[in-house]
Design a protein around this motif. Sequence first.
Motif, PDB file in Angstrom:
ATOM      1  N   TRP A  90      -7.340   1.750  -4.612  1.00 13.21           N
ATOM      2  CA  TRP A  90      -6.816   1.132  -3.392  1.00 13.21           C
ATOM      3  C   TRP A  90      -5.827  -0.002  -3.618  1.00 13.21           C
ATOM      4  O   TRP A  90      -5.516  -0.734  -2.676  1.00 13.21           O
ATOM      5  N   THR A  91      -5.375  -0.162  -4.835  1.00 12.03           N
ATOM      6  CA  THR A  91      -4.418  -1.241  -5.098  1.00 12.03           C
ATOM      7  C   THR A  91      -3.167  -0.701  -5.772  1.00 12.03           C
ATOM      8  O   THR A  91      -3.186   0.369  -6.390  1.00 12.03           O
ATOM      9  N   ARG A  92      -2.083  -1.458  -5.660  1.00 13.62           N
ATOM     10  CA  ARG A  92      -0.845  -1.110  -6.350  1.00 13.62           C
ATOM     11  C   ARG A  92      -1.051  -1.093  -7.854  1.00 13.62           C
ATOM     12  O   ARG A  92      -0.457  -0.282  -8.566  1.00 13.62           O
ATOM     13  N   LEU A 125      -9.992  -1.337  -7.434  1.00 15.29           N
ATOM     14  CA  LEU A 125      -8.762  -1.598  -8.195  1.00 15.29           C
ATOM     15  C   LEU A 125      -7.997  -0.308  -8.486  1.00 15.29           C
ATOM     16  O   LEU A 125      -6.768  -0.256  -8.361  1.00 15.29           O
TER      17      LEU A 125
END
Length: 325
Positions: free
Chosen positions: A188-190, A185
């Motif tokens: 690697w996530t927006r 989270l």
Amino acid sequence: MDDKRSRRDRLRSVMARQETTLVMVILVIGAAASIKSDLFLSEDNITEIFRSSVIYFVMGCGAAMLIIGGGLDFSAGAVFTLSALMTSKMLVSSVPWPLAVLGGIALAALIGVLNHLVITYWHVPPIIATLGVFYMLTGVDNLVTGGNDVLPLPQVVQDIGQGSILGVPNVVLIAIAVGLLFWFLLEWTRFGVNVRALGGNRQAAVANGLRVTRIDLALYVLAAVTAGLAGIVYSARVGAGQVTAGGTGTTLIVITAVLIGGISLMGGMGSIQGVAIGALLLSLIDNALVLSEIPPQYNSIVIGTILVSAVAVDHLRRERIFRKR
């Protein structure tokens, strides 16, 4: 763009060096403890060190995300206890364990929503709001249990908390799964990018159109959920919902582990792997002091010293990283 990339590269470089330093500290303490006690390097003791760090790490994942996003939660210790007690009460009332666990986690999530509402819409500072919720929940803990532990938990739950797979304790596997989820989270996530942006400069995040209220809500819910999950895991491990588990001590130790692991109290900086190292270091120190037969009050002295040092190092680190901004 190049300036932002340069600052990000400097941040990653400094964080990597700090994590490497912490690993070296763990190795030094481990070497000293092994000289002091022959039991330190035994398989059972090493397993116990990892098992003891699970609670701090699981709670630390949510707390770290929240602090990176610019928030703070001092209610975690009470959420830990209340979720554990309510889950335990459902379990002893013959509620199937998956439903009981989901119920305990859902309760924790509602407390996260409450924290967010008080902070966002009543404009109460996070430290005051979450401390207030902490004391309210502590009272609820005693009301729902009459001050008595909830036991015994069903054997299937105790087997989960006390069992292992291929020699690895189940609780450690749960912690690894939680850690991987939060690492993904954050890195690697927006959502993770937005969390760092929010913690790094809240005004700029608002100006750039980030949905700050939604992000804050998600962060407080995640922090509460990990606290509740940690309480449930602890109850499964000891076989009872304990009224005295959690509390202020657990909250402060988790925050200490997070700060030691490189999470900046000012927001925007930190990593989940750093939290793992911080939790392991605290567990290692506690174990080494016990094996060395050092009085337990020295543990508090060591943790307090480490906490103050971690905040001081954080200040110096931020100055170094952003000196050329």
